[in-house]
Write a protein that holds these residues in place. Sequence first.
Motif, PDB file in Angstrom:
ATOM      1  N   UNK A   1       0.926  -1.134  -0.186  1.00  0.00           N
ATOM      2  CA  UNK A   1       0.139  -0.018  -0.155  1.00  0.00           C
ATOM      3  C   UNK A   1       0.957   1.154  -0.020  1.00  0.00           C
ATOM      4  N   UNK A   2       1.914   1.199   0.777  1.00  0.00           N
ATOM      5  CA  UNK A   2       2.740   2.342   0.842  1.00  0.00           C
ATOM      6  C   UNK A   2       3.586   2.635  -0.343  1.00  0.00           C
ATOM      7  N   UNK A   3       3.837   1.812  -1.186  1.00  0.00           N
ATOM      8  CA  UNK A   3       4.742   1.857  -2.464  1.00  0.00           C
ATOM      9  C   UNK A   3       3.652   2.369  -3.318  1.00  0.00           C
ATOM     10  N   UNK A   4       2.288   1.777  -3.449  1.00  0.00           N
ATOM     11  CA  UNK A   4       1.336   2.209  -4.530  1.00  0.00           C
ATOM     12  C   UNK A   4       0.925   3.394  -4.143  1.00  0.00           C
ATOM     13  N   UNK A   5       0.828   4.004  -2.993  1.00  0.00           N
ATOM     14  CA  UNK A   5       0.441   5.325  -2.807  1.00  0.00           C
ATOM     15  C   UNK A   5       1.507   6.402  -3.076  1.00  0.00           C
ATOM     16  N   UNK A   6       2.692   6.002  -2.975  1.00  0.00           N
ATOM     17  CA  UNK A   6       3.800   7.032  -3.490  1.00  0.00           C
ATOM     18  C   UNK A   6       3.834   7.081  -4.666  1.00  0.00           C
ATOM     19  N   UNK A   7       3.801   6.080  -5.559  1.00  0.00           N
ATOM     20  CA  UNK A   7       3.684   6.077  -6.957  1.00  0.00           C
ATOM     21  C   UNK A   7       2.612   6.977  -7.681  1.00  0.00           C
ATOM     22  N   UNK A   8       1.455   6.755  -7.116  1.00  0.00           N
ATOM     23  CA  UNK A   8       0.325   7.434  -7.299  1.00  0.00           C
ATOM     24  C   UNK A   8       0.485   8.947  -7.148  1.00  0.00           C
ATOM     25  N   UNK A   9       1.044   9.369  -5.991  1.00  0.00           N
ATOM     26  CA  UNK A   9       1.431  10.658  -5.628  1.00  0.00           C
ATOM     27  C   UNK A   9       2.442  11.173  -6.545  1.00  0.00           C
TER      28      UNK A   9
END
Length: 252
Positions: free
Chosen positions: A138-146
């Motif tokens: 979840x953290x990596x996915x959120x960072x990439x989206x940001x």
Amino acid sequence: MTDRRDAASPPRAVVTVDTGADAAAAGRPAFVLVHGIGVSSRYFERLVPALAEEGRVVAVDLPGFGRAKPERPPHPLDIDDFAGAVAAAMDRLGIADAVVVGHSMGTQVAVALAVSRPDLVRAVALLGPVMAPEDRNALKAGALLGFDIVREDARGNRIVIGDYLHCGPAWYLATLPAMLEYRIEQEVERLRVPVVVVRGGRDPIARDDWVDRLAERSGGSAARVPGVAHLVMHGAPWRTAALIAEGAGVRR
């Protein structure tokens, strides 16, 4: 004991765009557009007129998102549930033999639909597919989206951020595990239709090696559109439409 899913109505996708059946009557293909997590079909606004030059275009809002939010299911859905909702919408419209175009999480839904209902699908287009194995937390996915937000144009960001706010964190977080758990690289090997995988050249989420891997494992082709990011169909709609039609083998 009765499963709570059996006790409720099946999750329903809402058709938000339908350019009409005249194209089908003229022997032209149908394109069904499936959006990603947190957003809605609104971000296909530029792709719709581009694909309408090729055939009939239908866009849906997946259960719980966009215009389908009022009928949000009381339980989280998995990718197969979302695919079933799209299939039901196609059945209602009498659409079969369609080119299913998914973006981001919508690529997973498109693949699941083609696997479960091959009678409905003549080809699959995967735009900015998710998620590469190394990004499945979840953290990596959120960072990439940001990170992607700073690469999109103002109009694309307004649509996406507005849709995220409309969706709300509860449904986004309820859906996120399904997206992270889906093994699209395995499922594409089950496809028996043409596949084209498209990424924007500046997309930090669907990177070159991942796109190449999916194209190879599906027996399809990979294409890149320079100068645009994750919202490839928004940043370069006519080029993306041409790649979809060519990759699906339906270009007139």
